[in-house]
Write a protein that holds these residues in place. Structure first.
Motif, PDB file in Angstrom:
ATOM      1  N   THR A  38       0.861  -1.189   0.000  1.00  0.00           N
ATOM      2  CA  THR A  38       0.000   0.000   0.000  1.00  0.00           C
ATOM      3  C   THR A  38       0.888   1.227   0.000  1.00  0.00           C
ATOM      4  O   THR A  38       1.933   1.261   0.652  1.00  0.00           O
ATOM      5  CB  THR A  38      -0.903   0.024   1.248  1.00  0.00           C
ATOM      6  OG1 THR A  38      -0.072   0.102   2.410  1.00  0.00           O
ATOM      7  CG2 THR A  38      -1.763  -1.226   1.328  1.00  0.00           C
ATOM      8  N   SER A  39       0.487   2.239  -0.712  1.00  0.00           N
ATOM      9  CA  SER A  39       1.319   3.441  -0.849  1.00  0.00           C
ATOM     10  C   SER A  39       1.501   4.180   0.468  1.00  0.00           C
ATOM     11  O   SER A  39       2.387   5.015   0.600  1.00  0.00           O
ATOM     12  CB  SER A  39       0.696   4.391  -1.889  1.00  0.00           C
ATOM     13  OG  SER A  39      -0.620   4.735  -1.507  1.00  0.00           O
ATOM     14  N   GLU A  40       0.661   3.850   1.472  1.00  0.00           N
ATOM     15  CA  GLU A  40       0.769   4.532   2.752  1.00  0.00           C
ATOM     16  C   GLU A  40       1.786   3.877   3.677  1.00  0.00           C
ATOM     17  O   GLU A  40       2.076   4.379   4.755  1.00  0.00           O
ATOM     18  CB  GLU A  40      -0.598   4.543   3.466  1.00  0.00           C
ATOM     19  CG  GLU A  40      -1.676   5.353   2.763  1.00  0.00           C
ATOM     20  CD  GLU A  40      -2.317   4.594   1.614  1.00  0.00           C
ATOM     21  OE1 GLU A  40      -2.159   3.350   1.583  1.00  0.00           O
ATOM     22  OE2 GLU A  40      -2.934   5.229   0.754  1.00  0.00           O
ATOM     23  N   ALA A  41       2.331   2.721   3.291  1.00  0.00           N
ATOM     24  CA  ALA A  41       3.239   1.995   4.174  1.00  0.00           C
ATOM     25  C   ALA A  41       4.487   2.821   4.455  1.00  0.00           C
ATOM     26  O   ALA A  41       5.115   3.356   3.548  1.00  0.00           O
ATOM     27  CB  ALA A  41       3.627   0.663   3.539  1.00  0.00           C
ATOM     28  N   ALA A  42       4.833   2.928   5.730  1.00  0.00           N
ATOM     29  CA  ALA A  42       6.055   3.634   6.125  1.00  0.00           C
ATOM     30  C   ALA A  42       7.191   2.621   6.154  1.00  0.00           C
ATOM     31  O   ALA A  42       7.093   1.575   6.800  1.00  0.00           O
ATOM     32  CB  ALA A  42       5.870   4.262   7.495  1.00  0.00           C
ATOM     33  N   ILE A  43       8.265   2.910   5.446  1.00  0.00           N
ATOM     34  CA  ILE A  43       9.386   1.981   5.333  1.00  0.00           C
ATOM     35  C   ILE A  43      10.639   2.651   5.879  1.00  0.00           C
ATOM     36  O   ILE A  43      11.132   3.623   5.305  1.00  0.00           O
ATOM     37  CB  ILE A  43       9.611   1.551   3.879  1.00  0.00           C
ATOM     38  CG1 ILE A  43       8.327   0.930   3.310  1.00  0.00           C
ATOM     39  CG2 ILE A  43      10.769   0.571   3.768  1.00  0.00           C
ATOM     40  CD1 ILE A  43       8.392   0.611   1.838  1.00  0.00           C
ATOM     41  N   VAL A  55      10.153   1.209  -3.960  1.00  0.00           N
ATOM     42  CA  VAL A  55       9.252   1.407  -5.096  1.00  0.00           C
ATOM     43  C   VAL A  55       7.819   1.413  -4.580  1.00  0.00           C
ATOM     44  O   VAL A  55       7.365   0.440  -3.974  1.00  0.00           O
ATOM     45  CB  VAL A  55       9.436   0.293  -6.151  1.00  0.00           C
ATOM     46  CG1 VAL A  55       8.489   0.500  -7.323  1.00  0.00           C
ATOM     47  CG2 VAL A  55      10.883   0.241  -6.622  1.00  0.00           C
ATOM     48  N   ARG A  56       7.102   2.476  -4.815  1.00  0.00           N
ATOM     49  CA  ARG A  56       5.718   2.592  -4.359  1.00  0.00           C
ATOM     50  C   ARG A  56       4.756   1.981  -5.379  1.00  0.00           C
ATOM     51  O   ARG A  56       5.053   1.889  -6.559  1.00  0.00           O
ATOM     52  CB  ARG A  56       5.364   4.070  -4.132  1.00  0.00           C
ATOM     53  CG  ARG A  56       6.185   4.739  -3.025  1.00  0.00           C
ATOM     54  CD  ARG A  56       5.836   4.167  -1.675  1.00  0.00           C
ATOM     55  NE  ARG A  56       6.606   4.777  -0.595  1.00  0.00           N
ATOM     56  CZ  ARG A  56       6.460   4.460   0.677  1.00  0.00           C
ATOM     57  NH1 ARG A  56       5.576   3.545   1.036  1.00  0.00           N
ATOM     58  NH2 ARG A  56       7.203   5.041   1.604  1.00  0.00           N
ATOM     59  N   GLY A  57       3.606   1.561  -4.875  1.00  0.00           N
ATOM     60  CA  GLY A  57       2.570   1.058  -5.764  1.00  0.00           C
ATOM     61  C   GLY A  57       2.555  -0.437  -5.957  1.00  0.00           C
ATOM     62  O   GLY A  57       1.916  -0.944  -6.891  1.00  0.00           O
ATOM     63  N   GLY A  58       3.263  -1.191  -5.091  1.00  0.00           N
ATOM     64  CA  GLY A  58       3.217  -2.640  -5.172  1.00  0.00           C
ATOM     65  C   GLY A  58       3.749  -3.192  -6.483  1.00  0.00           C
ATOM     66  O   GLY A  58       4.646  -2.618  -7.109  1.00  0.00           O
TER      67      GLY A  58
END
Length: 306
Positions: A38-43, A55-58
């Motif tokens: 999910t684009s909201e995931a904090a990494i 990379v965002r967007g799975g």
């Protein structure tokens, strides 16, 4: 020698453990990127390494990423890839290693069928329980006809995240099927238990096999060889005690639902799986077994490419 660039799809505990293993052992692999589900995931950058791209967007974002063309192997730890996206990655020549119980791709246990895994476009590692138990059933199948395999997997509750708990029935079914598809049993059954004991206990597996009568020393030798094969990529995998044998005579046969009446040899193997990777507690043996199996397959693929 150039290393094969890899991507991890997902950012959960399996992904973090996999990244640590990729960084900690010499291999022909380089972790280039991780993708969120999910684009909201904090990494947090320190979880995967400062030089690893996020990379965002799975999986869709991965397909559109500018560095995608240089990737050789994709590890799926999130079970979030659509069939269309999976096909697109295969068409692009990417090798897929699935660490989820999706059962998509060649069922894979490196100690059993590594050569087939290296040639397959997509392999599936079934479950940690399957990685523990299927090699033992396969060891018997190599020397005797196996009718039935059963595995009771006990794991520390503390080692199971919410995703694993939510999919426990799916994990149990996939573990049972691995005893058939990889182990060679006509029928498989599995029970997966989460043990809440404190302090947490190490992962254990009790594997019961019903087979035709065969020489017990031959079976012992085959199982011992298989245990050593698994230990080549996870040293914490070991026999907990001597194997147990019981002859089931025609006068006291066992009825197996779906298979009928059985007589022959019952073999019981008890295993303990200790996590050995840096940063993992000993009770996380299932997580370590799953990720070490993935790296063993990926490293063999990389050795053929370089």
């Amino acid at each position: 020698m150039s290393r094969v660039r890899t991507v991890i799809l997902g950012t959960g505990p399996v992904a973090i453990s996999l990244a640590r293993r990729l960084r900690s052992i010499p291999s022909g692999l380089a972790l280039a990127a991780v993708t969120d589900v999910t684009s909201e995931a904090a990494i947090a950058p320190d979880l995967f390494g400062a030089d690893v791209a996020v990379v965002r967007g799975g999986s869709r974002g991965l397909l559109n990423w500018t560095g995608f063309k240089d990737i050789g192997i994709i590890f799926d730890t999130a079970m979030a890839m659509s069939g269309e996206e999976r096909d697109a990655m295969r068409r692009a020549g990417k090798r897929l290693i699935d660490l989820t119980p999706s059962e998509i791709g060649l069922p894979a246990v490196p100690a059993v069928n590594l050569a087939e895994c290296v040639d397959a476009s997509c392999v599936n590692l079934t479950t940690a329980g399957g990685q523990a138990a299927a090699p033992i059933v396969a060891a018997l199948s190599q020397v005797v006809k196996v009718h039935y395999g059963e595995a009771v997997i006990s794991m520390a509750s503390k080692s199971a995240d919410s995703g694993m708990r939510d999919r426990i029935d799916e994990l149990t079914r996939a573990t049972a099927r691995s005893l058939e598809t990889v182990g060679g049993a006509r029928q498989g059954k599995a029970v997966v238990l989460l043990n809440p004991a404190e302090p947490p206990l190490k992962m254990r597996a009790t594997v019961l096999v019903l087979s035709e009568v065969s020489d017990r020393e031959t079976i012992r030798a085959s199982v011992a060889g298989m245990v050593q094969a698994v230990r080549s990529y996870l040293p914490g995998y070991r026999l907990l005690q001597e194997m147990q044998f019981e002859t089931i005579g025609n006068n006291v046969p066992v009825k197996i639902p779906g298979l009928g009446v059985f007589s022959g040899l019952k073999t019981t193997v008890l295993l303990e799986i200790d996590a050995t990777a840096d940063g993992l507690p000993g009770y996380a043996g299932g997580l370590d077994l799953l990720t070490s199996s993935a790296v063993a397959i990926a490293d063999s693929i990389a050795s053929q490419r370089t």
